[in-house]
Design an enzyme around this catalytic site. Structure first.
Site, mmCIF file in Angstrom:
data_model
loop_
_atom_site.group_PDB
_atom_site.id
_atom_site.type_symbol
_atom_site.label_atom_id
_atom_site.label_comp_id
_atom_site.label_asym_id
_atom_site.label_seq_id
_atom_site.Cartn_x
_atom_site.Cartn_y
_atom_site.Cartn_z
ATOM 1 N N ASN A 90 0.830 -1.205 0.000
ATOM 2 C CA ASN A 90 0.000 0.000 0.000
ATOM 3 C C ASN A 90 0.863 1.253 0.000
ATOM 4 O O ASN A 90 1.963 1.261 0.546
ATOM 5 C CB ASN A 90 -0.933 0.003 1.213
ATOM 6 C CG ASN A 90 -1.874 -1.187 1.199
ATOM 7 O OD1 ASN A 90 -2.044 -1.811 0.159
ATOM 8 N ND2 ASN A 90 -2.459 -1.497 2.328
ATOM 9 N N HIS A 136 5.975 -0.636 -2.671
ATOM 10 C CA HIS A 136 5.477 -0.002 -3.893
ATOM 11 C C HIS A 136 5.523 1.526 -3.821
ATOM 12 O O HIS A 136 4.869 2.202 -4.606
ATOM 13 C CB HIS A 136 4.044 -0.475 -4.194
ATOM 14 C CG HIS A 136 3.987 -1.902 -4.684
ATOM 15 N ND1 HIS A 136 2.807 -2.618 -4.767
ATOM 16 C CD2 HIS A 136 4.967 -2.734 -5.119
ATOM 17 C CE1 HIS A 136 3.074 -3.837 -5.230
ATOM 18 N NE2 HIS A 136 4.365 -3.927 -5.449
ATOM 19 N N SER A 179 -4.744 -9.822 -2.995
ATOM 20 C CA SER A 179 -5.320 -10.840 -3.883
ATOM 21 C C SER A 179 -4.290 -11.887 -4.302
ATOM 22 O O SER A 179 -4.649 -12.931 -4.831
ATOM 23 C CB SER A 179 -5.926 -10.171 -5.114
ATOM 24 O OG SER A 179 -4.979 -9.312 -5.709
ATOM 25 N N ALA A 239 -10.337 -7.532 7.601
ATOM 26 C CA ALA A 239 -9.142 -7.396 8.442
ATOM 27 C C ALA A 239 -9.493 -6.740 9.779
ATOM 28 O O ALA A 239 -9.016 -7.170 10.840
ATOM 29 C CB ALA A 239 -8.080 -6.586 7.708
HETATM 30 P P1 OAD Z 1 -6.215 -6.129 -4.712
HETATM 31 O O1 OAD Z 1 -7.296 -5.128 -4.967
HETATM 32 O O2 OAD Z 1 -5.718 -6.935 -5.856
HETATM 33 O O3 OAD Z 1 -6.727 -7.180 -3.629
HETATM 34 C C1 OAD Z 1 -7.334 -6.788 -2.424
HETATM 35 C C2 OAD Z 1 -7.711 -8.047 -1.657
HETATM 36 O O4 OAD Z 1 -8.208 -7.655 -0.409
HETATM 37 C C3 OAD Z 1 -8.784 -8.909 -2.335
HETATM 38 O O5 OAD Z 1 -8.393 -10.279 -2.289
HETATM 39 C C4 OAD Z 1 -10.025 -8.660 -1.466
HETATM 40 O O6 OAD Z 1 -10.860 -9.803 -1.383
HETATM 41 C C5 OAD Z 1 -9.401 -8.375 -0.117
HETATM 42 N N1 OAD Z 1 -10.204 -7.507 0.753
HETATM 43 C C6 OAD Z 1 -11.045 -6.490 0.423
HETATM 44 N N2 OAD Z 1 -11.532 -5.876 1.515
HETATM 45 C C7 OAD Z 1 -10.970 -6.524 2.582
HETATM 46 C C8 OAD Z 1 -11.053 -6.353 4.002
HETATM 47 N N3 OAD Z 1 -11.819 -5.397 4.558
HETATM 48 N N4 OAD Z 1 -10.312 -7.171 4.782
HETATM 49 C C9 OAD Z 1 -9.534 -8.136 4.247
HETATM 50 N N5 OAD Z 1 -9.417 -8.349 2.917
HETATM 51 C C10 OAD Z 1 -10.113 -7.544 2.099
HETATM 52 O O7 OAD Z 1 -5.031 -5.369 -3.972
HETATM 53 P P2 OAD Z 1 -3.515 -5.812 -3.776
HETATM 54 O O8 OAD Z 1 -3.399 -7.286 -3.656
HETATM 55 O O9 OAD Z 1 -2.972 -4.979 -2.688
HETATM 56 O O10 OAD Z 1 0.442 -2.130 -7.212
HETATM 57 O O11 OAD Z 1 -2.867 -5.336 -5.141
HETATM 58 C C11 OAD Z 1 -1.486 -5.513 -5.306
HETATM 59 C C12 OAD Z 1 -0.929 -4.424 -6.151
HETATM 60 O O12 OAD Z 1 -1.662 -4.350 -7.372
HETATM 61 C C13 OAD Z 1 -1.056 -3.023 -5.584
HETATM 62 O O13 OAD Z 1 -0.038 -2.698 -4.671
HETATM 63 C C14 OAD Z 1 -0.936 -2.170 -6.806
HETATM 64 C C15 OAD Z 1 -1.764 -2.972 -7.776
HETATM 65 O O14 OAD Z 1 -1.350 -2.964 -9.051
HETATM 66 C C16 OAD Z 1 0.975 -0.971 -7.624
HETATM 67 O O15 OAD Z 1 0.360 0.077 -7.650
HETATM 68 C C17 OAD Z 1 2.406 -1.093 -8.039
#
Ligand code: OAD
Length: 234
Positions: A93, A110, A179, A221
């Site tokens: 984040n 990031h 994710s 979370a």
């Molecule tokens: P994603 O949007 O891909 O995934 C978010 C995850 O959090 C999903 O699996 C949701 O099911 C879960 N989720 C949503 N709300 C939640 C909650 N309240 N509690 C727990 N889980 C929850 O985001 P990231 O995996 O962070 O990169 O994405 C990775 C990277 O992709 C980011 O850092 C960004 C993006 O491209 C850059 O900007 C370089």
């Protein structure tokens, strides 16, 4: 349930899901950010070369939104975990909510919305210090174009050495709100598991790399982490 103490090396990896309850949208859920903006329009070096003003507008809007947001119960639980363990927090984040919550050992792999750097001389500035000349900000030292301090697609994340070293030594690897599709972060769980860590995930749904997870806690979370952390430290 495994118990931890000040000597237990714990590494936590967080993603957009942990900030969702602070009102910051995730990337890949149905209202995720990438839906309003194509990745290639805002999150690549080529996008910045093509239309730096659009990219700056996108990141300034996200920066201003992050200033309005407050850390939630999930962030605060990780502060408690840091107080009781040998702790490293890796986050994908860029909203700085972990630091604002009070975590000290934070690796923002990031980048961060609150900072930018000069494309020519690489000097870093914090956002409140820069001013825009028309649509774009320029370096106060060399007048080069400033860019957001964000690791874009195709660029190398920050702190990879520190991260590898922490993963090699950790006993518990806790993954929250990601994710599991964006590498290299999505692969950290494999390293930690192969090297003997217990792997735990807290997420709304099973992440893509769930086959490497030993214990999965479905849910938000902010709902799950406070209880889980209390269990670990009690
Ligand atoms: P994603 O949007 O891909 O995934 C978010 C995850 O959090 C999903 O699996 C949701 O099911 C879960 N989720 C949503 N709300 C939640 C909650 N309240 N509690 C727990 N889980 C929850 O985001 P990231 O995996 O962070 O990169 O994405 C990775 C990277 O992709 C980011 O850092 C960004 C993006 O491209 C850059 O900007 C370089």
């Amino acid at each position: 349930m495994l118990k931890v103490n000040h000597a237990t090396r714990v590494v936590v990896l967080t993603g957009a899901g942990i900030s969702a309850e602070s009102g910051i949208r995730t990337f890949r859920d149905s209202d995720g950010l990438w839906e309003q903006h194509r990745i290639e329009d805002v999150a690549t070096p080529e996008a910045f070369q093509r239309d730096p003003a659009l990219v700056w507008r996108f990141y300034m809007a996200r920066y201003l939104q992050s200033l309005e947001a407050e850390p939630n119960a999930g962030h605060k639980a990780l502060v408690t975990l840091e107080e009781h363990t040998h702790f490293t927090l890796i986050t994908q984040n860029v909203d700085s909510l972990h630091s604002r919550a009070g975590n000290k050992s934070v690796l923002e792999m990031h980048g961060r919305l609150s900072s930018c750097f000069c494309t020519l001389c690489r000097t870093r500035f914090i956002l409140p210090e820069i001013s825009f000349d028309g649509d774009l900000p320029y370096c106060q030292r060399c007048e080069g174009l400033l860019r957001p301090d964000i690791v874009w697609f195709g660029e190398v994340p920050y702190y990879l050495q520190e991260i590898q070293s922490a993963l090699k030594k950790c006993k518990i690897f806790l993954i929250v709100g990601t994710s599991g599709v964006v590498y290299p972060a999505a692969g950290f769980v494999m390293t930690a598991k192969y090297l003997g860590a217990k792997t735990i995930s807290v997420n709304l749904e099973k992440p893509s790399n769930h086959s490497f997870i030993d214990e999965f806690y479905p849910g938000k979370a902010g709902d799950v982490l406070p209880g889980l952390v209390q269990e670990l430290i009690s």
